[in-house]
Design a protein around this motif. Structure first.
Motif, PDB file in Angstrom:
ATOM      1  N   PRO A 230       0.806  -1.233   0.000  1.00  0.00           N
ATOM      2  CA  PRO A 230       0.000   0.000   0.000  1.00  0.00           C
ATOM      3  C   PRO A 230       0.831   1.271   0.000  1.00  0.00           C
ATOM      4  N   SER A 231       2.141   1.161   0.246  1.00  0.00           N
ATOM      5  CA  SER A 231       2.982   2.356   0.310  1.00  0.00           C
ATOM      6  C   SER A 231       3.260   2.955  -1.068  1.00  0.00           C
ATOM      7  N   THR A 232       2.978   2.215  -2.141  1.00  0.00           N
ATOM      8  CA  THR A 232       3.222   2.731  -3.483  1.00  0.00           C
ATOM      9  C   THR A 232       1.942   2.679  -4.303  1.00  0.00           C
ATOM     10  N   ASN A 233       1.771   3.666  -5.158  1.00  0.00           N
ATOM     11  CA  ASN A 233       0.623   3.671  -6.070  1.00  0.00           C
ATOM     12  C   ASN A 233       1.091   3.450  -7.505  1.00  0.00           C
ATOM     13  N   LYS A 234       2.239   2.801  -7.652  1.00  0.00           N
ATOM     14  CA  LYS A 234       2.795   2.511  -8.976  1.00  0.00           C
ATOM     15  C   LYS A 234       2.706   1.013  -9.251  1.00  0.00           C
ATOM     16  N   LEU A 235       2.036   0.674 -10.334  1.00  0.00           N
ATOM     17  CA  LEU A 235       1.898  -0.717 -10.754  1.00  0.00           C
ATOM     18  C   LEU A 235       2.482  -0.874 -12.144  1.00  0.00           C
ATOM     19  N   HIS A 236       3.382  -1.827 -12.284  1.00  0.00           N
ATOM     20  CA  HIS A 236       4.032  -2.088 -13.568  1.00  0.00           C
ATOM     21  C   HIS A 236       3.653  -3.494 -14.029  1.00  0.00           C
ATOM     22  N   LYS A 267       2.023   1.357 -15.421  1.00  0.00           N
ATOM     23  CA  LYS A 267       2.994   1.262 -16.512  1.00  0.00           C
ATOM     24  C   LYS A 267       2.850  -0.108 -17.164  1.00  0.00           C
ATOM     25  N   ILE A 268       2.625  -0.125 -18.460  1.00  0.00           N
ATOM     26  CA  ILE A 268       2.524  -1.373 -19.208  1.00  0.00           C
ATOM     27  C   ILE A 268       3.701  -1.444 -20.176  1.00  0.00           C
ATOM     28  N   THR A 269       4.437  -2.520 -20.101  1.00  0.00           N
ATOM     29  CA  THR A 269       5.565  -2.739 -21.005  1.00  0.00           C
ATOM     30  C   THR A 269       5.290  -3.976 -21.842  1.00  0.00           C
ATOM     31  N   THR A 270       5.427  -3.835 -23.135  1.00  0.00           N
ATOM     32  CA  THR A 270       5.184  -4.963 -24.035  1.00  0.00           C
ATOM     33  C   THR A 270       6.279  -5.044 -25.077  1.00  0.00           C
ATOM     34  N   LEU A 271       6.383  -6.180 -25.740  1.00  0.00           N
ATOM     35  CA  LEU A 271       7.451  -6.428 -26.705  1.00  0.00           C
ATOM     36  C   LEU A 271       6.905  -6.450 -28.122  1.00  0.00           C
ATOM     37  N   ALA A 272       7.602  -5.775 -29.016  1.00  0.00           N
ATOM     38  CA  ALA A 272       7.272  -5.835 -30.440  1.00  0.00           C
ATOM     39  C   ALA A 272       7.931  -7.070 -31.042  1.00  0.00           C
TER      40      ALA A 272
END
Length: 483
Positions: A230-236, A267-272
């Motif tokens: 809960p200490s972070t509001n960053k989701l990757h 944050k969404i990271t995807t591969l080409a």
């Protein structure tokens, strides 16, 4: 698509609403004990909603308003109630004596058509026997005999039975013809890498609760992992195959409820790659960015062009102050393994993921032994699996003609590729969950996701640590979470 054996009051899957008043009225009397009266009222307000994209968002709204601790993740019981409540107009809710299960039974007091179980239709016995005889001849290298049987079957009138039965015979007939004479009947290979197949897969996922709940179970596991920090509001979220993008609108809608008052960053990271090129992925990112802006979530969409064997945390943009999730929904079954490729990119990807040390890894796959199984076993699996899938999505109410055509075309390609192709040409190599579980455990992962059971044609049960979603006892998809 209409069916002569259709149950009169069965609701069209994918419509997302209850159609009758009395089952809803019954909810206050028979609803699960874990739901408050406010929660029951929220369900009644929710069920008539026609937009499937709102399911998880509205569900989280109700949870935040009625829960004693809105910061806690939503229980799987509520998830099952909402998802399956949106697919039928004859369900009622009942509590269970078990802490780990919920039983959602058909409302049996409404009419005789509901009291009497729908008789399950079957493929014409003679047609099915001919198909298996042809497959046996193929396995014994008697191509001339197989072709004679298939030619005879092609000349027969349409078999008796439901529309789904007829489509199954049509697809299997083409698949076996492709196996015997691939020059005259090219098997579907290139088709599974086209934009049309992406659209057909999206349509299949939209009309089948088994796929829908698989995605939502993956989202729930990701939200639970986020709630543990809960200490972070960053989701990757790292997704190696986001071309379908099916589950992310619901995830985006759920995120603002996790930390009220603080803007959440996803944050969404995807591969080409050759299938999901940068242009297609940019279009996906643009669509998700517009949705994120509308609901107040900051979205960072990254596209990485790098070989899987060269991946590490740096090019993927992993940071220490974020919750890291890796989503493998319907990804691994399209990757070659050691039975096809010496490089074994399949297990290489799992080693790469383990090295990232994510808080959760979500895995959703079709449940079918279609990888290393011998030809005859694969034919039997394909007939049973796609027969159940076709029957499960058959509806007495007409759908959009274009969507119906996409679904049927996509299923025909998938079945044909499974039966007719070998080696690298077999693009889709489905496995049963036991094999996925062994591979994940060998890569160092541990299961974290529990499961529940649903009884009305569609089933949800726990088996070997996975959530098995199926139709009349036949598992169609399995969802699981790992760390």
């Amino acid at each position: 698509m209409e069916s002569s054996n259709a149950e009169p009051n069965r609701f069209a899957f994918g419509q997302g609403a209850f159609g009758a008043e009395r089952p809803l009225a019954k909810l206050n009397q028979t609803g699960p004990k874990f739901l408050s009266s406010n929660s029951k009222r929220a369900i009644r307000d929710f069920l008539p909603a026609q937009n499937p994209k709102k399911k998880l968002a509205d569900l989280l709204d109700a949870h935040s308003q009625t829960s004693n601790d809105p910061g806690q993740p939503l229980s799987a019981e509520h998830l099952i109630v909402y998802v399956f409540g949106s697919f039928s107009n004859t369900l009622s809710l009942s509590s269970s004596d078990y802490d780990t299960s919920i039983f959602i039974n058909r409302f049996s007091e409404e009419s005789e058509s509901i009291k009497t179980p729908v008789q399950r239709s079957s493929v014409s016995i003679s047609s099915k026997q001919l198909l298996m005889e042809a497959a046996t001849a193929i396995s014994e290298d008697r191509a001339d005999v197989a072709w004679e049987i298939l030619t005879r079957l092609s000349a027969m009138p349409n078999p008796m039975g439901t529309y789904s039965d007829q489509k199954l015979i049509e697809y299997m007939l083409f698949a076996l013809k492709s196996r015997v004479s691939p020059v005259d009947n090219p098997p579907p290979v290139v088709e599974l890498f086209t934009e049309d197949h992406v659209l057909s897969a999206q349509s299949i996922y939209d009309v089948s609760p088994c796929f829908e709940l698989g995605f939502m179970a993956a989202n729930l596991a990701i939200l639970e992992a986020a709630s543990e920090q809960p200490s972070t509001n960053k989701l990757h979220v790292i997704d190696f195959d986001i071309g379908l993008e099916r589950q992310y609108p619901d995830l985006l809608c759920a995120l603002p409820r996790r930390q009220a008052g603080n803007q959440t960053t996803l944050k969404i990271t995807t591969l080409a790659d050759s299938f999901n090129g940068e242009e297609r992925l940019r279009m996906v990112g643009d669509r998700l960015s517009k949705l994120a802006a509308n609901i107040g979530v900051r979205l960072v969409f990254n596209i990485v062009s790098q070989k899987l064997s060269e991946l590490s945390g740096d090019p993927l943009g992993c940071e220490a102050n974020e919750v890291l999730a890796v989503n493998l929904a319907f990804k691994l079954y399209r990757m070659p393994d050691k039975s096809v490729s010496r490089e074994n990119p399949h297990d290489g990807l799992l080693r790469c993921v383990k090295g990232l040390a994510p808080q959760v890894v979500t895995l959703v796959e079709q449940e079918m032994n279609g990888n290393t199984a011998p030809f005859m076993a694969r034919v039997g699996e394909a007939m049973a699996y796609y027969g159940a899938l076709l029957e499960s999505i058959e509806s007495p109410f007409p759908r959009d003609i274009a969507e119906q055509a996409r679904v049927e075309e996509g299923l025909g390609w998938k079945l044909g590729n499974t039966v007719a192709c070998e080696g690298r040409e077999r693009v889709e190599r489905c496995e049963v969950f036991g094999k996925w579980r062994a591979r994940m455990e060998m890569a160092g992962f541990e299961l974290t996701l529990g499961a529940y059971w649903f009884n009305r044609g569609y089933t949800v049960k726990e088996e070997n640590g996975g959530v098995c979603l199926g139709w009349r006892g036949r598992t169609l998809t399995v969802a699981s979470a790992w760390r």
